[in-house]
Each structure stands twice: as C-alpha cells, then as structure tokens.
Design an enzyme around this catalytic site. Structure first.
Site, PDB file in Angstrom:
ATOM      1  N   LYS A 128     -14.309 -16.371  16.784  1.00  0.00           N
ATOM      2  CA  LYS A 128     -13.467 -15.916  15.656  1.00  0.00           C
ATOM      3  C   LYS A 128     -12.046 -16.449  15.732  1.00  0.00           C
ATOM      4  O   LYS A 128     -11.427 -16.747  14.717  1.00  0.00           O
ATOM      5  CB  LYS A 128     -13.460 -14.395  15.582  1.00  0.00           C
ATOM      6  CG  LYS A 128     -13.070 -13.683  16.878  1.00  0.00           C
ATOM      7  CD  LYS A 128     -14.234 -13.001  17.510  1.00  0.00           C
ATOM      8  CE  LYS A 128     -13.997 -12.772  18.989  1.00  0.00           C
ATOM      9  NZ  LYS A 128     -14.891 -11.868  19.619  1.00  0.00           N
ATOM     10  N   LYS A 148     -11.049 -11.560  12.606  1.00  0.00           N
ATOM     11  CA  LYS A 148     -12.253 -11.321  11.799  1.00  0.00           C
ATOM     12  C   LYS A 148     -11.896 -11.010  10.350  1.00  0.00           C
ATOM     13  O   LYS A 148     -12.561 -11.468   9.415  1.00  0.00           O
ATOM     14  CB  LYS A 148     -13.052 -10.176  12.424  1.00  0.00           C
ATOM     15  CG  LYS A 148     -13.575 -10.513  13.827  1.00  0.00           C
ATOM     16  CD  LYS A 148     -14.057  -9.287  14.559  1.00  0.00           C
ATOM     17  CE  LYS A 148     -14.569  -9.618  15.957  1.00  0.00           C
ATOM     18  NZ  LYS A 148     -14.791  -8.433  16.789  1.00  0.00           N
ATOM     19  N   THR A 164     -22.198 -14.036  28.682  1.00  0.00           N
ATOM     20  CA  THR A 164     -23.056 -12.996  28.113  1.00  0.00           C
ATOM     21  C   THR A 164     -23.818 -13.500  26.889  1.00  0.00           C
ATOM     22  O   THR A 164     -25.039 -13.339  26.789  1.00  0.00           O
ATOM     23  CB  THR A 164     -22.176 -11.793  27.687  1.00  0.00           C
ATOM     24  OG1 THR A 164     -21.392 -11.428  28.804  1.00  0.00           O
ATOM     25  CG2 THR A 164     -22.982 -10.624  27.219  1.00  0.00           C
ATOM     26  N   GLU A 170     -21.708 -16.900  11.975  1.00  0.00           N
ATOM     27  CA  GLU A 170     -22.128 -15.509  11.700  1.00  0.00           C
ATOM     28  C   GLU A 170     -21.726 -14.567  12.832  1.00  0.00           C
ATOM     29  O   GLU A 170     -21.318 -13.425  12.614  1.00  0.00           O
ATOM     30  CB  GLU A 170     -23.653 -15.465  11.498  1.00  0.00           C
ATOM     31  CG  GLU A 170     -24.206 -14.116  11.117  1.00  0.00           C
ATOM     32  CD  GLU A 170     -23.702 -13.616   9.783  1.00  0.00           C
ATOM     33  OE1 GLU A 170     -24.078 -14.199   8.755  1.00  0.00           O
ATOM     34  OE2 GLU A 170     -22.923 -12.646   9.757  1.00  0.00           O
TER      35      GLU A 170
HETATM   36  N1  HSE Z   1     -14.262  -7.625  21.817  1.00  0.00           N
HETATM   37  C1  HSE Z   1     -14.971  -7.650  20.596  1.00  0.00           C
HETATM   38  C2  HSE Z   1     -15.161  -6.217  20.136  1.00  0.00           C
HETATM   39  C3  HSE Z   1     -16.301  -8.320  20.802  1.00  0.00           C
HETATM   40  O1  HSE Z   1     -14.864  -5.302  20.913  1.00  0.00           O
HETATM   41  O2  HSE Z   1     -15.557  -5.974  19.025  1.00  0.00           O
HETATM   42  C4  HSE Z   1     -16.930  -8.863  19.575  1.00  0.00           C
HETATM   43  O3  HSE Z   1     -16.128  -9.746  18.872  1.00  0.00           O
END
Ligand code: HSE
Length: 434
Positions: A109, A209, A16, A133
């Site tokens: 991440k 994150k 994607t 980023e």
């Molecule tokens: N699976 C992650 C989310 C995608 O739902 O935020 C982006 O890191």
C-alpha cells in the site's frame, strides 16, 4: 478457455504473506488453474536470507538474493512484490519488472500510495497490468468491488476501518479497560502490526489505503501527501468510557468524500454510533462502506491482515491476470484520472466531542462556553462526572454541526484558560447512522 501454457510466477519477499502465497499455490494448484483457465507455476523466489527456516519446500524454484535481478532476468509472466516499503527494493524491483514487460501483483500500500500514478503510467507504457488487491483491507475484495462491481455508480463518499492493528487495540482497550501500550505489545506479538508499528498507530497505514480507495472510487489522481492523519496514541480509557456513556464506540476511520470543490480525505479516531454496522466490526477485522448513487450503501467486512487473508487477495489478482481480466491500475487509463485537490481539514464541518480536565471552581464553565459562543459553536451536551472542589475533573462537551476551523479556534482559546490542567482531547463524532 484453457490455455496450455502455465502462467509463470516470481515471488519477491518470503515473509508471512509470501509463504502464504506459496502455500496456497502448492496446495490448491488444480482449483486455481481451473479458475484462471491455465496452470500457475512458481518459477522463482527471492528473499534476503536463503538459509532461514520457512517451513515450506522452496527447493524446486530458482533462488534469487536480489529482487531487482529477479524482476529483470527471470522468465516470469508475473512479478509478485511482497517486500514492502515505498522506496528501495520494492520500488526498484516493481519498476524493473514493469519495464521488462512483466505484470506486477503487489500487497504494498505504501508503494501504491506514494508512487501509484507513475507506476500505473509505466504499466500502461509496457502494456502490462499492476494490481494490488491485497494492499487494502487484506482479504476483503474491496479494490475489485469498487473498480468493477460498483462501476455503474458515482461514489460520493466512503469510510472504513482500514487498519486491523488499531481496531484490535481499540477493541481490547474497550473490552478490558487496559491501556494503549500494553495492548499494542499484544497486537505486535500476534503479527498484525507493520514492521514499524507507528505506521499503524499513527494512522499512516490507514492513510495509504484511504488514498488508494479514494482514487479508485472517485476517478481522481491519487494524492496521499495531503491526507489529514491522526492516530490513536492519545485515546485513553477515560474517553472510551465517555464514548460508551454517550452511545458510541471509538474507531480509527479513513473517510473520503468527493465534492465539487475537491476531495476530503482524512484518517482519525471517530465516535461511531453503537448500533451502526461499522461499530460491530471488532478486533483485526476491517470494513469499508461506500455510498453510490444507484446502489446506495454497501458494507464490506472481513479480515484485514494476516497470512491467509492477504494471500487470498494476492492469489485473486494472479487468477484475474491468468484469465485475461487485466484492469487499468486505477480503473481508468491514467490520462483520464481527474486532477482534483484534496481539501484542507479546516473546510470540514461535523460534530465534535471535547474532553477537558478542568479545575473544579465557580466560573470556569462560563469561560469555556464563552469561547464556544464567540466562535459560533453550538453545544449539544455538557457532562461533568464528579465533584472535586479545587482539583481537576473531567468535563465533556459535545457539539451540534459546526465548522472544524471554528471549533479548533474555540478549543485553542479554551486550552489557554488557567483552569485547564491537560491538553484538551478532541474526537470527531460520525454523522452517519448506517
Ligand atoms: N498492519 C496492517 C493492519 C496490516 O494492521 O491492518 C495490513 O495492511
């Protein structure tokens, strides 16, 4: 100043996000080269299956089946890692690219959370940069904002909605009364969830994150392993309804605080006041709130997942490198990152919501409040919804400010009472009002 030599790109991973990056570069080439001061030229791509239909013309690029070989042999200036996963191909190819003197841009991440410090050292040693980023909050430029825009400030704390899948699930559950499993299926079909959706719903993705943001914001060495993590599997429509009755919405938040003794880093469901900015962040949107000493509160909101937002963040990193804006991985050189411990959850204090299923008979409430009294936990409110003599009813308790350790001791005692018919449900209540 314009550089006549285009910046050469090699892209590993054509899912994607990878195809999103190719699409943007193919369609916005001129604008991007004006912004970066030089042209951008994809020279090589890599994925496992060359025959797969990707609805994108890749015929003019060198094809590689192996990302490590592409990282080593291609003539690219930037290796763009969009494979994912903290180990295996992603880690090996990024290490190889850095060792071959290529800059690395990644959306990974997990890789940065687990190996960011060592990879940052490798980038420094090879005099190249490693940027990410797209790894946090999708399209929101939160890394750049913290690393550069807020660099005058000491950031004391931050919190955010860092997982779009969980936020989507919680939003739909609240709006429709539907159950968790049912809504998770829908989030997967919409393409928001990770390959392994337990990374989303068990809070691991948000924790990756959060660890990255905490390191950047506080100038500390990244410490993912000690992040306290709870996901959203146990959130039920009953708790969502009680939250609304009390004036809250339930959100999965990542929260970090820098103290003299160490850093708090936790990911868990939180009841947030219905009128707070973070409560208004719904669906797949993410948000990050920071507290800086000069700036005060900042709130950043945007799409945290999906092709367009993530590709947008990857391209922003590429343009920075093209324009010679090449930051240190965590904002400062690795030897200046502070080695501060992550503090255990038991050291936290806060406000608590506890939902019990209690057999409706005289004296039960006295036993429950005795456990709270013995642990010095002060109650703010008690709600029992219905009368149901001899059968379980939902009872909700909320507390004033109390220690996590004391509260959990009381909860463990309460759980053992004969009248308690289900595992008690603890949800922490936010203290912020902004
Ligand atoms: N699976 C992650 C989310 C995608 O739902 O935020 C982006 O890191």
């Amino acid at each position: 100043m314009q550089n006549d030599k285009p910046l050469k790109l090699a892209i590993a991973g054509l899912g994607t996000v990878g195809i999103g990056v190719v699409n943007v570069i193919q369609s916005y080439g001129e604008i991007l080269s004006a912004r970066g001061g030089r042209g951008l030229e994809i020279i090589a791509v890599c994925a496992r299956d060359k025959t797969k239909n990707r609805d994108c013309d890749l015929s003019q690029y060198d094809w590689y089946d192996d990302a490590v070989i592409m990282a080593k042999n291609s003539d690219a200036d930037i290796f763009i890692e969009l494979v994912g996963g903290s180990e295996g191909i992603a880690k090996n190819s990024v290490e190889t690219a850095l060792n071959s003197g290529k800059h690395v841009v990644t959306a990974n991440k997990a890789l940065i959370a687990h190996h960011g410090f060592k990879l940052a050292q490798l980038a420094e040693k090879n005099n190249v940069c490693l940027t990410y980023e797209a790894a946090v909050a999708g399209g929101i430029p939160v890394i750049k904002t913290i690393r550069e825009g807020l660099s005058a400030n000491k950031i004391s704390s931050l919190h955010g909605i860092l997982n779009g899948t969980c936020n989507y699930i919680m939003t739909v559950m609240r709006e429709t009364g539907r159950k968790f499993d049912d809504v998770l299926d829908e989030a997967q079909q919409l393409g928001y969830a990770e390959a392994d959706p337990s990374f989303d719903i068990d809070g691991i993705d948000a924790a990756h994150k959060l660890a990255i943001l905490a390191s950047l914001a506080f100038g500390t060495k990244i410490d993912f392993d000690n992040v306290y993590i709870e996901g959203i599997r146990h959130i039920t429509p009953v708790d969502i309804d009680f939250a609304a009755e009390l004036g809250y919405k339930i959100k999965l938040l990542g929260m970090a605080e820098n103290t003299d003794d160490g850093v708090f880093q936790h990911v868990h469901p939180v009841m947030v006041p219905i009128n707070s900015p973070i409560a208004a962040v719904e669906g797949v949107y993410n948000a990050v709130v920071t507290e800086g000493d000069f700036i005060g509160t900042t709130v950043m909101e945007g799409k945290g997942a999906g092709r367009g937002p993530t590709a947008s963040a990857v391209i922003a990193d590429i343009i920075d490198i093209a324009a010679n804006r090449q930051p240190a991985t965590f904002g400062v050189p690795t030897d200046q990152l502070i080695n501060k411990p992550t503090l255990p959850m038991e050291k936290c204090t806060g406000l608590y919501y506890l939902r019990l299923m209690v057999v409706d008979k005289p004296g039960v409430m006295a036993d429950i409040t005795a456990a709270l009294r013995d642990e010095n936990v002060s109650l703010e409110a008690i709600i029992q919804r219905r009368r149901n003599p001899g059968a379980p009813v939902a009872v909700v308790l909320t507390t004033h400010e109390t220690g996590e350790a004391e509260f959990c001791n009381a909860m463990n005692r309460i759980e053992k009472l004969e009248a308690i018919s289900e595992t008690p449900r603890l949800i922490r209540i936010a203290r912020f009002n902004d």
